[in-house]
Design a protein around this motif. Structure first.
Motif, mmCIF file in Angstrom:
data_model
loop_
_atom_site.group_PDB
_atom_site.id
_atom_site.type_symbol
_atom_site.label_atom_id
_atom_site.label_comp_id
_atom_site.label_asym_id
_atom_site.label_seq_id
_atom_site.Cartn_x
_atom_site.Cartn_y
_atom_site.Cartn_z
ATOM 1 N N HIS A 137 0.835 -1.221 0.000
ATOM 2 C CA HIS A 137 0.000 0.000 0.000
ATOM 3 C C HIS A 137 0.861 1.259 0.000
ATOM 4 O O HIS A 137 0.436 2.314 -0.449
ATOM 5 C CB HIS A 137 -0.901 0.053 1.246
ATOM 6 C CG HIS A 137 -1.866 -1.087 1.358
ATOM 7 N ND1 HIS A 137 -2.265 -1.841 0.282
ATOM 8 C CD2 HIS A 137 -2.529 -1.601 2.438
ATOM 9 C CE1 HIS A 137 -3.122 -2.774 0.684
ATOM 10 N NE2 HIS A 137 -3.296 -2.653 1.987
ATOM 11 N N ASN A 138 2.061 1.150 0.559
ATOM 12 C CA ASN A 138 2.913 2.338 0.677
ATOM 13 C C ASN A 138 3.962 2.444 -0.429
ATOM 14 O O ASN A 138 4.841 3.303 -0.358
ATOM 15 C CB ASN A 138 3.581 2.374 2.051
ATOM 16 C CG ASN A 138 2.616 2.835 3.119
ATOM 17 O OD1 ASN A 138 2.305 4.019 3.214
ATOM 18 N ND2 ASN A 138 2.101 1.888 3.903
ATOM 19 N N GLY A 139 3.882 1.556 -1.433
ATOM 20 C CA GLY A 139 4.730 1.779 -2.613
ATOM 21 C C GLY A 139 5.657 0.646 -3.015
ATOM 22 O O GLY A 139 6.275 0.722 -4.082
ATOM 23 N N ALA A 140 5.791 -0.417 -2.195
ATOM 24 C CA ALA A 140 6.684 -1.509 -2.586
ATOM 25 C C ALA A 140 5.989 -2.384 -3.642
ATOM 26 O O ALA A 140 4.809 -2.713 -3.503
ATOM 27 C CB ALA A 140 7.042 -2.360 -1.373
ATOM 28 N N SER A 141 6.732 -2.741 -4.687
ATOM 29 C CA SER A 141 6.139 -3.646 -5.675
ATOM 30 C C SER A 141 6.567 -5.084 -5.392
ATOM 31 O O SER A 141 5.966 -6.026 -5.884
ATOM 32 C CB SER A 141 6.536 -3.236 -7.095
ATOM 33 O OG SER A 141 7.931 -3.174 -7.197
ATOM 34 N N GLU A 142 7.607 -5.230 -4.598
ATOM 35 C CA GLU A 142 8.107 -6.575 -4.251
ATOM 36 C C GLU A 142 8.513 -6.552 -2.777
ATOM 37 O O GLU A 142 9.111 -5.579 -2.317
ATOM 38 C CB GLU A 142 9.334 -6.858 -5.128
ATOM 39 C CG GLU A 142 9.867 -8.261 -5.061
ATOM 40 C CD GLU A 142 11.014 -8.429 -6.074
ATOM 41 O OE1 GLU A 142 10.767 -8.324 -7.283
ATOM 42 O OE2 GLU A 142 12.154 -8.618 -5.620
ATOM 43 N N VAL A 143 8.156 -7.605 -2.062
ATOM 44 C CA VAL A 143 8.491 -7.660 -0.642
ATOM 45 C C VAL A 143 9.191 -8.978 -0.337
ATOM 46 O O VAL A 143 8.692 -10.044 -0.722
ATOM 47 C CB VAL A 143 7.212 -7.547 0.240
ATOM 48 C CG1 VAL A 143 7.573 -7.692 1.705
ATOM 49 C CG2 VAL A 143 6.502 -6.228 0.003
ATOM 50 N N HIS A 144 10.325 -8.919 0.326
ATOM 51 C CA HIS A 144 11.048 -10.124 0.741
ATOM 52 C C HIS A 144 10.865 -10.281 2.244
ATOM 53 O O HIS A 144 11.112 -9.335 2.995
ATOM 54 C CB HIS A 144 12.533 -10.000 0.396
ATOM 55 C CG HIS A 144 12.765 -9.992 -1.083
ATOM 56 N ND1 HIS A 144 13.245 -11.075 -1.766
ATOM 57 C CD2 HIS A 144 12.526 -9.023 -2.010
ATOM 58 C CE1 HIS A 144 13.309 -10.785 -3.053
ATOM 59 N NE2 HIS A 144 12.882 -9.540 -3.228
ATOM 60 N N THR A 189 -4.601 1.597 -0.802
ATOM 61 C CA THR A 189 -4.915 0.191 -0.529
ATOM 62 C C THR A 189 -5.171 -0.628 -1.809
ATOM 63 O O THR A 189 -5.303 -1.847 -1.748
ATOM 64 C CB THR A 189 -6.143 0.069 0.402
ATOM 65 O OG1 THR A 189 -7.173 0.884 -0.135
ATOM 66 C CG2 THR A 189 -5.838 0.512 1.808
ATOM 67 N N SER A 190 -5.206 0.059 -2.961
ATOM 68 C CA SER A 190 -5.394 -0.695 -4.209
ATOM 69 C C SER A 190 -4.059 -1.294 -4.684
ATOM 70 O O SER A 190 -4.032 -2.153 -5.554
ATOM 71 C CB SER A 190 -5.970 0.209 -5.298
ATOM 72 O OG SER A 190 -5.011 1.183 -5.675
ATOM 73 N N LYS A 191 -2.945 -0.819 -4.106
ATOM 74 C CA LYS A 191 -1.629 -1.307 -4.555
ATOM 75 C C LYS A 191 -1.206 -2.538 -3.764
ATOM 76 O O LYS A 191 -1.359 -2.581 -2.542
ATOM 77 C CB LYS A 191 -0.585 -0.206 -4.365
ATOM 78 C CG LYS A 191 -0.733 0.949 -5.330
ATOM 79 C CD LYS A 191 0.471 1.840 -5.211
ATOM 80 C CE LYS A 191 0.383 3.005 -6.169
ATOM 81 N NZ LYS A 191 1.183 4.130 -5.715
ATOM 82 N N THR A 192 -0.676 -3.505 -4.471
ATOM 83 C CA THR A 192 -0.201 -4.711 -3.784
ATOM 84 C C THR A 192 1.220 -5.036 -4.238
ATOM 85 O O THR A 192 1.689 -4.527 -5.253
ATOM 86 C CB THR A 192 -1.098 -5.929 -4.109
ATOM 87 O OG1 THR A 192 -1.177 -6.042 -5.531
ATOM 88 C CG2 THR A 192 -2.483 -5.788 -3.516
#
Ligand code: FAD
Length: 321
Positions: free
Chosen positions: A51-58, A165-168
């Motif tokens: 939601h805060n801008g990361a396109s990839e999370v490890h 909240t639309s960003k995942t």
């Protein structure tokens, strides 16, 4: 454009505001934003990271990473950096960030700018400003010949907009990397007064020697309860054993930058100012009209704190509840 890796800090799965600041600044730069989160609750924070801008999370959802451990965190972050290959790394200048990232920088042979208060990202280039000599002067820091640029930002320095909240984000899970542990955290004992980490708090009420004795911190706790504030302290009262070191604000304590800082019975020594002069509004309550704190204060109240603070608490109670 390269990749910016943001080291996300969270409390039991609740993303810290300081990490939100970094993610949004990274996203605004137009670079690809990748976040990393550790600990058994890391999975709870992945949505907020997206939601805060990361396109990839490890994530490394391992209980051995619940509390900060220098060797374990260094090994795991180094493994993630190896996979992500970022050009810029952003982290908070928290006690964890300031211990971890110099180790990471040394391991990678790259530069680190710690304790920064402004951040400008242009493509792969980063410029940061960091206060030096207890805030008496400011250094503008650029990176030359550093394959990865690591910047540690003080909390509450960058704006935070509402999360989208639309960003995942795509989530990649890793097993914990092997680490040669030299230390073992057995238990974390939290100070009773520290509701929210001082460095994250929006309102801080700090007490000094002008409170006369340890028991009088009760009037600060009462005021803090009404305002939803966190209580801090000067070194004089920490050294006197009135409160724990975790509450100390200043050069050898924590650096805070809340929206509102209320200094009660604190003279305003340069070492104290070094930790709080970045506060947006400073209110000083001191019986000495010539106390140096009034030179920094936005609003000053001259008088006996033991008389004024309970009255303020009563008035805030009426106004806010
Ligand atoms: P004091 O200087 O004794 O001031 C008490 C104030 O209370 C006075 O201004 C007085 O007028 C006022 N007062 C008295 N009675 C009342 C009353 N009834 N109502 C209202 N006001 C009253 N200090 C820090 O805070 N943080 C640090 O991180 C820090 N690091 C340091 C590092 C070094 C290397 C050194 C040398 C010092 C450091 N110090 C630090 C200590 C600093 O120099 C001061 O000694 C300290 O901040 C003073 O604390 P104080 O303002 O509570 O006490």
């Amino acid at each position: 454009m390269g990749k910016i890796l943001v080291f996300a800090e969270h409390t039991n799965g609740k993303l810290k505001r300081s990490s939100q600041e970094l993610l949004q600044a990274a996203a605004a730069s137009g670079n690809t934003v990748v976040a990393v989160a550790f600990g058994s609750h890391a999975g709870d924070v992945t949505a907020a990271l997206g939601h805060n801008g990361a396109s990839e999370v490890h994530v490394v959802k391992d209980a051995s990473l619940d509390a900060y451990n220098p060797e374990a965190f260094t090994a795991n972050i180094a493994a993630i950096i190896g996979k992500v290959q970022p050009t810029i790394i952003l982290a908070s200048a928290s006690s964890t960030g300031k211990d971890l990232f110099p180790r990471v920088a040394a391991r990678l042979g790259v530069g680190v700018a710690s304790d920064c208060t402004t951040l400008t990202i242009s493509g792969d280039n980063v410029t940061a400003v960091k206060p030096m000599y207890s805030g008496k002067c400011f250094a503008t820091v650029n990176f030359e010949n550093s394959a990865v640029k690591i910047v540690l930002m003080r909390a509450n320095q960058l704006p935070v907009a509402a999360a989208d909240t639309s960003k995942t984000a795509n989530v990649v899970e890793h097993a914990a990397a092997a680490a040669d542990l030299k230390t073992l955290i057995k238990e974390i004992v939290k100070g009773a007064s520290e509701k929210l980490d001082l460095t994250e708090a929006n309102i801080v009420v700090s007490g000094g020697r002008g409170l006369k004795e340890a028991a009088n911190f009760k009037i600060l706790n009462d005021l803090a309860d009404v305002l939803g504030a966190t209580v801090g302290a000067s070194r004089a009262v920490v050294d006197a054993g009135w409160v724990g070191h975790g509450m100390q604000v200043g050069q050898t304590g924590k650096t805070v930058a809340p929206t509102l800082y209320i200094a009660v019975g604190i003279s305003g020594a340069i070492q104290h100012l070094a930790g709080m002069s970045g506060s947006k509004v400073i209110v000083a309550i001191n019986s000495d009209a010539n106390a140096p704190i009034f030179q920094k204060a936005t609003y000053g109240i001259v008088g006996d704190a033991l008389d004024i603070v309970p009255k303020l608490t009563e008035e805030f109670k009426k106004a806010l509840h």
